[in-house]
Design a protein around this motif. Sequence first.
Motif, PDB file in Angstrom:
ATOM      1  N   ILE A   1       0.765  -1.113  -0.121  1.00  0.00           N
ATOM      2  CA  ILE A   1       0.021  -0.116  -0.010  1.00  0.00           C
ATOM      3  C   ILE A   1       0.994   1.236  -0.076  1.00  0.00           C
ATOM      4  O   ILE A   1       0.430   2.144  -0.627  1.00  0.00           O
ATOM      5  CB  ILE A   1      -1.131  -0.050   1.266  1.00  0.00           C
ATOM      6  CG1 ILE A   1      -1.793  -1.262   1.227  1.00  0.00           C
ATOM      7  CG2 ILE A   1      -1.749   1.373   1.244  1.00  0.00           C
ATOM      8  CD1 ILE A   1      -2.765  -1.212  -0.139  1.00  0.00           C
ATOM      9  N   ILE A   2       1.812   1.278   0.642  1.00  0.00           N
ATOM     10  CA  ILE A   2       2.876   2.534   0.671  1.00  0.00           C
ATOM     11  C   ILE A   2       3.401   2.507  -0.655  1.00  0.00           C
ATOM     12  O   ILE A   2       3.320   3.889  -1.181  1.00  0.00           O
ATOM     13  CB  ILE A   2       3.981   2.279   1.791  1.00  0.00           C
ATOM     14  CG1 ILE A   2       3.592   2.150   3.277  1.00  0.00           C
ATOM     15  CG2 ILE A   2       5.061   3.151   1.558  1.00  0.00           C
ATOM     16  CD1 ILE A   2       4.690   1.770   4.159  1.00  0.00           C
ATOM     17  N   ASP A   3       3.693   1.419  -1.523  1.00  0.00           N
ATOM     18  CA  ASP A   3       4.334   1.643  -2.715  1.00  0.00           C
ATOM     19  C   ASP A   3       3.207   2.473  -3.850  1.00  0.00           C
ATOM     20  O   ASP A   3       3.519   3.009  -4.512  1.00  0.00           O
ATOM     21  CB  ASP A   3       4.755   0.556  -3.414  1.00  0.00           C
ATOM     22  CG  ASP A   3       6.231   0.113  -2.368  1.00  0.00           C
ATOM     23  OD1 ASP A   3       6.613   1.000  -1.823  1.00  0.00           O
ATOM     24  OD2 ASP A   3       6.598  -1.264  -2.511  1.00  0.00           O
ATOM     25  N   ARG A   4       2.005   1.798  -3.368  1.00  0.00           N
ATOM     26  CA  ARG A   4       0.816   2.223  -4.253  1.00  0.00           C
ATOM     27  C   ARG A   4       0.595   3.612  -4.084  1.00  0.00           C
ATOM     28  O   ARG A   4       0.405   4.356  -5.271  1.00  0.00           O
ATOM     29  CB  ARG A   4      -0.422   1.251  -4.013  1.00  0.00           C
ATOM     30  CG  ARG A   4      -1.432   1.532  -5.012  1.00  0.00           C
ATOM     31  CD  ARG A   4      -2.575   0.459  -4.810  1.00  0.00           C
ATOM     32  NE  ARG A   4      -2.525  -0.981  -4.525  1.00  0.00           N
ATOM     33  CZ  ARG A   4      -3.127  -1.814  -3.710  1.00  0.00           C
ATOM     34  NH1 ARG A   4      -4.256  -1.120  -3.421  1.00  0.00           N
ATOM     35  NH2 ARG A   4      -2.698  -2.826  -3.719  1.00  0.00           N
ATOM     36  N   VAL A   5       0.432   3.953  -2.965  1.00  0.00           N
ATOM     37  CA  VAL A   5       0.222   5.471  -2.669  1.00  0.00           C
ATOM     38  C   VAL A   5       1.255   6.282  -3.308  1.00  0.00           C
ATOM     39  O   VAL A   5       1.138   7.631  -3.679  1.00  0.00           O
ATOM     40  CB  VAL A   5      -0.125   5.836  -1.205  1.00  0.00           C
ATOM     41  CG1 VAL A   5      -0.114   7.235  -0.803  1.00  0.00           C
ATOM     42  CG2 VAL A   5      -1.327   5.138  -0.951  1.00  0.00           C
ATOM     43  N   ASP A   6       2.560   5.906  -2.961  1.00  0.00           N
ATOM     44  CA  ASP A   6       3.842   6.518  -3.526  1.00  0.00           C
ATOM     45  C   ASP A   6       3.593   6.820  -4.986  1.00  0.00           C
ATOM     46  O   ASP A   6       3.832   8.244  -5.589  1.00  0.00           O
ATOM     47  CB  ASP A   6       4.823   6.021  -3.247  1.00  0.00           C
ATOM     48  CG  ASP A   6       5.348   6.121  -1.740  1.00  0.00           C
ATOM     49  OD1 ASP A   6       4.803   6.668  -1.124  1.00  0.00           O
ATOM     50  OD2 ASP A   6       6.550   5.287  -1.608  1.00  0.00           O
ATOM     51  N   GLU A   7       3.228   5.920  -5.637  1.00  0.00           N
ATOM     52  CA  GLU A   7       3.010   5.898  -7.276  1.00  0.00           C
ATOM     53  C   GLU A   7       2.086   6.678  -7.716  1.00  0.00           C
ATOM     54  O   GLU A   7       2.211   7.380  -8.571  1.00  0.00           O
ATOM     55  CB  GLU A   7       2.995   4.600  -7.571  1.00  0.00           C
ATOM     56  CG  GLU A   7       4.350   3.506  -7.531  1.00  0.00           C
ATOM     57  CD  GLU A   7       3.755   2.209  -7.930  1.00  0.00           C
ATOM     58  OE1 GLU A   7       2.693   1.791  -8.195  1.00  0.00           O
ATOM     59  OE2 GLU A   7       4.718   1.214  -7.624  1.00  0.00           O
ATOM     60  N   ARG A   8       0.844   6.838  -6.817  1.00  0.00           N
ATOM     61  CA  ARG A   8      -0.359   7.524  -7.272  1.00  0.00           C
ATOM     62  C   ARG A   8      -0.287   8.966  -6.911  1.00  0.00           C
ATOM     63  O   ARG A   8      -1.258   9.761  -7.116  1.00  0.00           O
ATOM     64  CB  ARG A   8      -1.586   6.822  -6.878  1.00  0.00           C
ATOM     65  CG  ARG A   8      -1.651   5.430  -7.646  1.00  0.00           C
ATOM     66  CD  ARG A   8      -3.107   4.770  -7.035  1.00  0.00           C
ATOM     67  NE  ARG A   8      -4.061   5.415  -7.711  1.00  0.00           N
ATOM     68  CZ  ARG A   8      -5.346   5.305  -7.129  1.00  0.00           C
ATOM     69  NH1 ARG A   8      -5.548   4.934  -6.011  1.00  0.00           N
ATOM     70  NH2 ARG A   8      -6.364   6.239  -7.921  1.00  0.00           N
ATOM     71  N   TRP A   9       0.688   9.277  -6.122  1.00  0.00           N
ATOM     72  CA  TRP A   9       0.484  10.625  -5.331  1.00  0.00           C
ATOM     73  C   TRP A   9       0.234  11.808  -6.251  1.00  0.00           C
ATOM     74  O   TRP A   9      -0.689  12.553  -6.024  1.00  0.00           O
ATOM     75  CB  TRP A   9       1.839  10.872  -4.386  1.00  0.00           C
ATOM     76  CG  TRP A   9       1.727  12.152  -3.697  1.00  0.00           C
ATOM     77  CD1 TRP A   9       2.035  13.166  -3.757  1.00  0.00           C
ATOM     78  CD2 TRP A   9       1.101  12.037  -2.003  1.00  0.00           C
ATOM     79  NE1 TRP A   9       1.827  13.963  -2.575  1.00  0.00           N
ATOM     80  CE2 TRP A   9       1.274  13.234  -1.580  1.00  0.00           C
ATOM     81  CE3 TRP A   9       1.000  10.965  -1.417  1.00  0.00           C
ATOM     82  CZ2 TRP A   9       0.996  13.411  -0.315  1.00  0.00           C
ATOM     83  CZ3 TRP A   9       0.425  11.038  -0.114  1.00  0.00           C
ATOM     84  CH2 TRP A   9       0.667  12.411   0.453  1.00  0.00           C
ATOM     85  N   GLN A  10       1.126  12.086  -7.190  1.00  0.00           N
ATOM     86  CA  GLN A  10       0.853  13.183  -8.044  1.00  0.00           C
ATOM     87  C   GLN A  10      -0.339  13.158  -8.679  1.00  0.00           C
ATOM     88  O   GLN A  10      -1.077  14.255  -9.005  1.00  0.00           O
ATOM     89  CB  GLN A  10       2.318  13.272  -9.094  1.00  0.00           C
ATOM     90  CG  GLN A  10       3.441  13.628  -8.209  1.00  0.00           C
ATOM     91  CD  GLN A  10       3.375  14.993  -7.337  1.00  0.00           C
ATOM     92  OE1 GLN A  10       2.586  15.901  -7.669  1.00  0.00           O
ATOM     93  NE2 GLN A  10       3.963  14.744  -6.347  1.00  0.00           N
ATOM     94  N   MET A  11      -0.778  11.851  -9.298  1.00  0.00           N
ATOM     95  CA  MET A  11      -1.987  11.727 -10.117  1.00  0.00           C
ATOM     96  C   MET A  11      -3.202  12.094  -9.183  1.00  0.00           C
ATOM     97  O   MET A  11      -4.142  12.351  -9.709  1.00  0.00           O
ATOM     98  CB  MET A  11      -2.117  10.314 -10.525  1.00  0.00           C
ATOM     99  CG  MET A  11      -3.203   9.939 -11.548  1.00  0.00           C
ATOM    100  SD  MET A  11      -4.549   9.326 -10.528  1.00  0.00           S
ATOM    101  CE  MET A  11      -4.142   7.747 -10.194  1.00  0.00           C
ATOM    102  N   LEU A  12      -3.157  11.737  -8.035  1.00  0.00           N
ATOM    103  CA  LEU A  12      -4.279  12.063  -6.970  1.00  0.00           C
ATOM    104  C   LEU A  12      -4.289  13.492  -6.737  1.00  0.00           C
ATOM    105  O   LEU A  12      -5.439  13.906  -6.061  1.00  0.00           O
ATOM    106  CB  LEU A  12      -4.293  11.160  -5.782  1.00  0.00           C
ATOM    107  CG  LEU A  12      -4.296   9.722  -5.852  1.00  0.00           C
ATOM    108  CD1 LEU A  12      -3.957   9.062  -4.598  1.00  0.00           C
ATOM    109  CD2 LEU A  12      -5.786   9.578  -6.299  1.00  0.00           C
TER     110      LEU A  12
END
Length: 643
Positions: free
Chosen positions: A603-614
Amino acid sequence: MYKHLQQFIEVLEEHGELLRVKEFVDPRLEITEIADRFIKQNGPALLFENTGTDFPLLINALGSEKRMCLALGVAHLDDIAKEIETLFHSLSEPKRTLADKVRMLPQLGKIASWMPKTIGGKGACQQVIMQDPDLTRLPVMTCWPSDGGPFITLPVIHTMDPENGIRNVGMYRMQVFGKDLTGMHWHKHKVSAAHFRKYQAMGKKMPVAVILGGDPVYTYAATAPLPPNVDEYMLAGFIRKKKVELVKCITLTEERFGFDIHVPADADIVIEGYVDPADDLIWEGPFGDHTGYYSLADWYPKFHVTCITHRKDAVYPSTIVGIPPQEDAWIGKATERIFLAPIKMTMLPEMVDMDMPIEGVFHNLTLASVKKEFPGHGQKIMNAMWGAGQMMFNKILVVHSEETDIHDYATVARTISEQVDPWQDIILSQGPADVLDHSCSKFAFGGKMFLDATIKLEEEVNETAKYHTPSEVKIDVSSIQNAYTEVHGLYTGLLNRGISAVLVSVKKDKPGHVKQLHASLRQEAGLDRIRFFIYVDHLVPADDVATVIWHFANNIDPKRDVMLSEHNAQGVSQAGIDGTRKTRALDQFQRPWPNIIVMNDEIIDRVDERWQMLGLGNFISSPSLRYRGQLLPGGAVVEEAAY
């Protein structure tokens, strides 16, 4: 004050206190990870507009002093306490003349205007009625990786005493097991649990109504430590200066249960149902709790849902709890400030101030200051506070003289260092403990510690005690760690700040290890002049003071884990505090021990990857990275062999 949660959201946005997230974010773990990052950076409230359901989700709405004040309609949290004090004095002062009595009439009318009122018809909370109630249509969060499932975390729960019809409003987590079934996690000490026992004795089903949202004052009032039989909606009316209007539930009626259950007309969502005492209990939990540790699974009553209603524009409010600070810290801070006035007026007029540090997670650590008038005054405060309502759950109580600013924790620590002679000024006791306290050898029953940090009067001075200026004490840390290989960290940095304490991280490998280690360490050169030794597990960085305090406050049963020694050759009495994890093999501890709460790497990695897109703004790294080195094997329950 607020007609519904949407209005509060608008106010938050006007004050720059809200961030909208328009892209889909999964209520299972992802929202938690994002919220945790913002909360620990004092970030804004978050409105997740796409949750995969028909309902947006609001979180961290009360997660700062400013937002808590906006929710309660005040400029400062102390304002409500001042209002209570003013009202109390106006009501209690003598009324000697008819004119005095007449002048009271407007005040009495104002009080009457705060009382909850039942209105006819349906409320806005009943604009939509789910014909087939289904909890899975709500964006109920699964908060942490080892949680037992999704939990409703901000439920305002209404029950009625079957003997007198008096309402209680409380807040207890609800694990969702299916479309119309949850657990009802009320603790044995809570009023709703007492109601349940009465229904059980009568052999009757217990009606329960749950609201979500509405005026945020409802959420606060449900958590407030009011005396039994005092209506939480009277407090809500007082705070918002407007009575709470209540409407009758759709299915919780007099015909079915013997009386009607009423809920605020302006709530966002209402969940109606019942608890049947004849049911088997359900295995509920684990749950990542406000202590920063998992509270472990146990048997609790089932709640059967009979109806769900909601506003057309309903918002689902939620929160997370975990390693502090979290949003609930500010709810607790509001209680600390609001209820100081009633404590002073009804029980302890000499009380000056009170503070519950965030690292103490409410009940574990409380600081108080008093206007000291006689020897033993601190002990008087101890007895009164441990006997007062939910203060019975307090584990560590420190009482200071009024000269100490108890909100300045460095000053507090220095004052404890100077004023507390451990052998004389620490009292160990025993009594009720919070159900969530995992450190007690016996469930909900454990030790307490009182520290008298008041300025001592002549009768209280111990002539044999000596105090050595901490900054002048010399300790050879390298030599000690070479001599004691189990000591992974020895932090002496507090000495330079005038605090006679050292923090020790230790790897235990034999029964009684900490006790034996302390008996030796306290005699070493330099350490024999130190008053306080705090021990934590070797995985905890000894120089991370806040984390050490959080661990030891959670992990000690004071009567078992505090080691007091009489004055040594240096004139110093000492206290060793064992804040390590307890096990069967090394400590004869028979209960399971919970793990700390951290997010998993996926989950940490998934949120890291989507941070800017979100569209979340400047990147914030996961708070879990700071703590995952302290996580032990075994999920919510630590494996016994893990160390």
